[in-house]
Scaffold this motif. Structure first.
Motif, PDB file in Angstrom:
ATOM      1  N   VAL A  92       7.519 -15.324   5.772  1.00 31.31           N
ATOM      2  CA  VAL A  92       8.609 -15.590   4.617  1.00 31.31           C
ATOM      3  C   VAL A  92       9.798 -16.169   5.312  1.00 31.31           C
ATOM      4  O   VAL A  92      10.314 -17.147   4.852  1.00 31.31           O
ATOM      5  N   LEU A  96       8.943 -20.253   5.111  1.00 29.37           N
ATOM      6  CA  LEU A  96       9.649 -20.412   3.948  1.00 29.37           C
ATOM      7  C   LEU A  96      11.232 -20.623   3.877  1.00 29.37           C
ATOM      8  O   LEU A  96      11.866 -21.136   2.900  1.00 29.37           O
ATOM      9  N   VAL A 108      11.646 -13.981  -2.799  1.00 26.61           N
ATOM     10  CA  VAL A 108      10.433 -13.975  -2.138  1.00 26.61           C
ATOM     11  C   VAL A 108      10.071 -12.700  -1.428  1.00 26.61           C
ATOM     12  O   VAL A 108       9.214 -12.200  -1.469  1.00 26.61           O
ATOM     13  N   MET A 109      11.187 -12.490  -0.663  1.00 28.15           N
ATOM     14  CA  MET A 109      11.091 -11.581   0.419  1.00 28.15           C
ATOM     15  C   MET A 109      11.221 -10.101  -0.243  1.00 28.15           C
ATOM     16  O   MET A 109      10.243  -9.001  -0.119  1.00 28.15           O
ATOM     17  N   VAL A 112       7.415  -9.913  -1.601  1.00 32.16           N
ATOM     18  CA  VAL A 112       6.419  -9.404  -0.658  1.00 32.16           C
ATOM     19  C   VAL A 112       6.602  -8.100  -0.216  1.00 32.16           C
ATOM     20  O   VAL A 112       5.661  -7.211   0.112  1.00 32.16           O
TER      21      VAL A 112
END
Ligand SMILES: [Zn+2]
Length: 151
Positions: A92, A96, A108-109, A112
């Motif tokens: 990530v 990303l 996103v993190m 995840v």
């Protein structure tokens, strides 16, 4: 739960008969799938955890002791837990991170991390299944596994 408290309950087979009973292990992928589903890798019926991740020491159905010695699943936990977390963070952040803006990267993190946290008991269950497979393939004479149930 009463069965767990009294050691998983005794079967009608006494200990000398149990030792001589042939143990037909489930196929490795079946055992791993059972572990991932937080079920006993031996019989597939008993739960490894109650609630989210409250450990059960012994299978209430077949009597399998999931972790005979405290820390037996440590290596499997490291492999199945820490490495995926580190890999996800690296992917990530480095893959990303340059394409996403800071807010999207944080989102996103967070997603995840939520998935990794949510599936942690499943990965620990795979660790229990890996320990079970290790015990089946390299048996210890002092470690008694319950007999397999009839097919
Ligand atoms: Zn079981």
């Amino acid at each position: 739960m009463a069965d767990v408290a009294d050691g998983g309950g005794e079967s009608v087979i006494d200990s000398s008969e149990r030792r001589s009973s042939p143990v037909t292990p489930p196929r490795p992928l079946i055992a791993l799938a059972r572990g991932f589903l937080k079920r006993c890798p031996h019989c597939g019926l008993g739960r490894i955890y109650t609630r989210w991740a409250t450990e059960v020491k012994t299978c209430p159905v077949c009597g399998l002791v999931y972790e005979p010695t405290e820390g037996d699943t440590w290596a499997f936990t490291i492999i199945g837990d820490r490495i995926p977390v580190a890999a996800a963070i690296v992917i990530v952040y480095f893959e990303l991170g340059s394409r996403l803006g800071p807010a999207a990267l944080i989102a996103v993190m967070a997603a995840v991390c939520a998935v990794l946290l949510w599936t942690a008991p499943n990965r620990w269950g795979v660790g229990v299944a890996l320990l079970y497979l290790q015990r089946m393939w390299w048996p210890d004479p002092l470690d008694k596994l319950p007999p397999s149930r009839p097919a």
